[in-house]
Each structure stands twice: as C-alpha cells, then as structure tokens.
Design an enzyme around this catalytic site. Structure first.
Site, short mmCIF file in Angstrom:
data_model
loop_
_atom_site.label_atom_id
_atom_site.label_comp_id
_atom_site.label_asym_id
_atom_site.label_seq_id
_atom_site.Cartn_x
_atom_site.Cartn_y
_atom_site.Cartn_z
N HIS A 1 49.73 54.27 37.50
CA HIS A 1 48.35 53.82 37.34
C HIS A 1 47.93 53.12 38.63
O HIS A 1 48.71 52.36 39.22
CB HIS A 1 48.25 52.88 36.15
CG HIS A 1 46.92 52.19 36.06
ND1 HIS A 1 45.74 52.88 36.12
CD2 HIS A 1 46.60 50.87 35.95
CE1 HIS A 1 44.73 52.01 36.04
NE2 HIS A 1 45.23 50.79 35.94
N CYS B 1 43.80 51.21 30.43
CA CYS B 1 44.44 51.83 31.60
C CYS B 1 45.74 52.55 31.25
O CYS B 1 46.20 53.39 32.02
CB CYS B 1 44.70 50.78 32.68
SG CYS B 1 43.18 50.04 33.27
N ASN C 1 40.27 51.71 40.74
CA ASN C 1 40.96 51.78 39.45
C ASN C 1 40.07 52.56 38.48
O ASN C 1 39.01 52.08 38.09
CB ASN C 1 41.20 50.35 38.96
CG ASN C 1 41.92 50.29 37.62
OD1 ASN C 1 42.03 51.28 36.92
ND2 ASN C 1 42.41 49.10 37.28
O1 UT7 Z 1 44.12 48.17 35.44
C1 UT7 Z 1 44.51 47.14 34.59
C2 UT7 Z 1 45.44 46.26 35.27
N1 UT7 Z 1 44.74 45.50 36.28
C3 UT7 Z 1 45.41 45.01 37.25
O2 UT7 Z 1 46.60 45.27 37.36
C4 UT7 Z 1 44.73 44.08 38.22
C5 UT7 Z 1 45.67 42.99 38.58
N2 UT7 Z 1 45.12 41.97 39.44
C6 UT7 Z 1 44.83 42.19 40.76
O3 UT7 Z 1 44.92 43.31 41.23
C7 UT7 Z 1 44.48 41.00 41.63
O4 UT7 Z 1 44.75 39.81 40.93
C8 UT7 Z 1 42.98 41.00 42.10
C9 UT7 Z 1 42.79 42.09 43.12
C10 UT7 Z 1 42.08 41.19 40.91
C11 UT7 Z 1 42.67 39.66 42.77
O5 UT7 Z 1 43.57 39.41 43.84
P1 UT7 Z 1 44.27 37.96 43.98
O6 UT7 Z 1 45.10 38.03 45.20
O7 UT7 Z 1 44.96 37.69 42.67
O8 UT7 Z 1 43.06 37.02 44.26
P2 UT7 Z 1 42.52 35.80 43.39
O9 UT7 Z 1 41.94 36.25 42.11
O10 UT7 Z 1 43.57 34.75 43.35
O11 UT7 Z 1 41.35 35.28 44.33
C12 UT7 Z 1 41.62 34.71 45.62
C13 UT7 Z 1 40.32 34.25 46.23
C14 UT7 Z 1 39.51 33.35 45.30
O12 UT7 Z 1 38.89 32.37 46.10
P3 UT7 Z 1 39.50 30.88 46.16
O13 UT7 Z 1 39.49 30.40 44.73
O14 UT7 Z 1 40.86 31.05 46.72
O15 UT7 Z 1 38.55 30.18 47.07
C15 UT7 Z 1 38.46 34.29 44.75
O16 UT7 Z 1 37.28 33.60 44.38
O17 UT7 Z 1 39.50 35.38 46.52
C16 UT7 Z 1 38.20 35.19 45.92
N3 UT7 Z 1 37.68 36.49 45.54
C17 UT7 Z 1 36.99 37.28 46.39
N4 UT7 Z 1 36.64 37.13 47.69
C18 UT7 Z 1 35.97 38.14 48.27
C19 UT7 Z 1 37.77 37.11 44.34
N5 UT7 Z 1 37.17 38.31 44.40
C20 UT7 Z 1 36.68 38.44 45.66
C21 UT7 Z 1 35.97 39.45 46.32
N6 UT7 Z 1 35.64 39.27 47.61
N7 UT7 Z 1 35.63 40.62 45.71
#
Ligand code: UT7
Length: 323
Positions: A250, A113, A280
């Site tokens: 980005h 990225c 992204n």
């Molecule tokens: O480009 C390179 C750099 N990349 C980035 O900068 C990405 C950085 N990370 C992020 O943008 C975020 O961490 C994400 C968007 C990937 C995830 O958001 P989050 O607020 O960190 O969510 P999380 O991973 O903590 O997940 C929260 C909950 C989980 O459920 P539980 O464990 O709380 O029951 C996940 O299983 O959301 C669940 N979850 C989803 N639910 C519905 C994860 N993906 C999904 C989904 N739909 N697609």
C-alpha cells in the site's frame, strides 16, 4: 487444491494531475515538505462528475482484456472502496451492470486502505471453496471527494484511481511452487477508530464528511502492524524474506515503504513505488502498483510477490502470491 491465479491486471487513473506546486498555492505547504515527509510529487484527481464506478469500470475492462475474458466468464465482482458512488446499492453492482455481467454475486468491501487485501482474501476463499470460478476484484477510490481541502495535514496525501485484477480458480499441487495466492492474512483493531476516520456518514450525521487523521500515530501503528503481518505470511508458508521477488505495498508514505524493506533486509529496489506519482489512493494503491510493475516487465511469471496494506479501522493485511 484450488489456487486463485491472477490472470490479468490493470490500472485506471483520472486525467487531471495535481502537483505539489499547485497544492502550495492552495494551502500553507511546499513541494519540499511533501516530498521529504511522504515522497509524493503528484496525484490524480477525478473530474467533476467522474465517479468511483467510472474509474472501477475503466480498470476492470483493461484487466479483463489482459486476462482474455469477457463478461460471461465473470461470476464474482468485489469492489474495495471507502468512497462508493452511493450509500447503497454497492458500487460493485453498478460495475456489474456496466460491464454486462449477468450472473453471480457483486458486493463492496469497506476496509479503507486495506480493502484490496481484504478483497483478495475474500475472493481467494470463495474460489478455493469452489463457489465461484472467476472473480473480478477492483480497488477504486475518489478520495478527493472526502478531503478537507483547507487541511494541509491531509489534503496533500491522497489521490484518486482504480486498479483491478481477474482471479481464476486453477488446480495447484498445494505447495509454495503453485501459481496464485499462496496465503492471506487480515486483521482489525477497532479501538483505533479516532486516529483515522471520516467525520460524516448516513446514520450518524447524514453527511458525507471529511477524512481526519492523526498522521504520526497512524505512522507508528503502520510500521508495527505491517511488520507483524509480513512475518505472519512468511511463517505460514515457511518462506524467507530472500524468497520475495517483489514487495507490492500500500502506498501511503515512501518512508513507511523504506522502513519496512529495511526491517526485512530487503533491497529497496525490490519495492514497487508509485506513491510519488499517485499519492495514497487507498484501496486502489496495491492493484495500481501491481499493474505498473507488470506493465513495465518488472514482475514476471513465477515471481513471488508480497502484498501488504494498513488503513483506517485500523485494518491491515498481507498476502503472498506467485505470479
Ligand atoms: O493510508 C492509511 C495509512 N496512512 C498512513 O500510513 C499515513 C501515516 N502518516 C504519515 O505518513 C505521516 O505522519 C504524515 C506524512 C501524515 C505526516 O508526517 P510527520 O513527519 O508525521 O509530520 P507531523 O504530522 O509530525 O508534522 C510535522 C510538522 C508540523 O508542524 P510543527 O507542529 O512541527 O510546527 C505540522 O504542522 O509539519 C507540519 N505540517 C505541514 N507542513 C507543511 C503538516 N502538514 C504539512 C504540510 N505542509 N502539508
């Protein structure tokens, strides 16, 4: 001193749009979750047989038109990509051939990225050294080919696309008033490989593999590293956050964009946002955002732009550019 002035830019996206609603039919997710956690509403997906070089050539042709140059004017081609057409040769050489460029060098840069920022730093140094005169820098990706479409934690985040700029070495006075790239800063910390990687590769598995990400951890590092590298660019030029007309970041997550702007006291309206429309697109996201804001007239000659990115590796970087 020689400054690398961006004389043209353009984006190119596949026709097919994949909405959050369609994704909700494929995996256990919802438009509400994707929108709230990322800001993404849709992304573009390459058609069957449509390759990274197809998207790169599409963006490059439009950027060259915008710059008013033809193939004989270009002597350096850099393609930033983590999804090349082939393991080798470099996608940049395919692009070179298809554009009819017959001189100079062509190579790929792999910084995921951050690839466009790494490419900008590389092209800038070649132009400043006088080794090349006009560079074509392209960020192009087909991340849809390396996604695990059964993994809802990653497949909703990424899209395909390309963005390109033409850079020309022009004489500048050496101060912040010059047009062109004013400063670039790039970093890597390979200890974080396992937080964002692809679980395949020619040497290790002889497969292409799928993207794997520990999103929360990446998020945490992104906020810290981006903040540090923006400070670095401001310190190097003696500029203040108030001198920045547009942030062209980005596009990984709207929450990261908002958080970074807040940290520097920047008005959210000064941040160019395309993540809602494109998702992204890795190395393509900065030049796609740049092209969008130039095309709609937001970015004007003389404006100061802050470009920044963070990605797998980890790699990260920033640049200040006067348009
Ligand atoms: O480009 C390179 C750099 N990349 C980035 O900068 C990405 C950085 N990370 C992020 O943008 C975020 O961490 C994400 C968007 C990937 C995830 O958001 P989050 O607020 O960190 O969510 P999380 O991973 O903590 O997940 C929260 C909950 C989980 O459920 P539980 O464990 O709380 O029951 C996940 O299983 O959301 C669940 N979850 C989803 N639910 C519905 C994860 N993906 C999904 C989904 N739909 N697609």
């Amino acid at each position: 001193m020689i400054r690398s002035v961006i004389t043209g830019c353009a984006g190119h996206l596949p026709e097919r749009v994949l909405t959050n609603a369609e994704l909700a039919d494929m995996v256990d997710t919802s438009d509400e979750w994707i929108t709230a956690r990322t800001g993404i509403k849709q992304r573009h997906i390459a058609a069957e047989g449509e390759t990274t070089s197809d998207l790169a050539v599409g963006a490059a042709r439009k950027a060259m038109d915008a710059a008013g140059v033809d193939a004989s004017d270009i002597d350096l081609i850099i393609v930033a990509t983590a999804t090349p057409d082939h393991t080798f040769p470099a996608t940049a050489t395919t692009v070179q051939s298809r554009l009819g460029v017959r001189k100079g060098a062509a190579f790929d840069i792999q910084a995921v990225c951050s690839g466009f920022i790494y490419g900008l730093a590389t092209a800038d140094n070649f132009l400043k050294a006088g080794q090349f005169r006009r560079a074509l820098l392209i960020g192009a990706e087909t991340f849809s080919r390396i996604l695990d479409w059964d993994d809802r934690t990653t497949c909703v985040l990424f899209g395909d696309g390309a963005g390109a700029v033409v850079l020309e070495g022009q004489q500048g006075a050496g101060g912040n008033g010059d047009r062109g790239v004013l400063t670039t800063h790039i970093h890597a910390d390979g200890r974080h490989h396992d937080l964002l990687y692809v679980d395949g590769g020619p040497s290790k598995t002889q497969t292409v593999g799928h993207l794997r990400m520990s999103g929360k951890e990446v998020f945490r590092h992104a906020v810290t590293n981006l903040s540090a590298v923006i400070h670095e660019a401001l310190d190097a030029t003696g500029m203040q956050p108030g001198d920045i007309d547009w942030v062209v970041p980005h596009q990984a997550n709207k929450r990261i964009l908002d958080g970074t702007a807040r940290k520097f006291g920047l008005d959210a309206a000064k941040v160019v946002v395309t993540v809602d429309q494109h998702g992204n697109t890795s190395a393509a996201s900065v030049p796609l955002a740049l092209s969008a804001a130039v095309a709609d007239g937001r970015i004007r000659r003389g404006d100061v732009l802050l470009l920044e990115a963070m990605g797998g590796g980890f790699t990260w970087g920033s640049a200040l550019v006067r348009w």
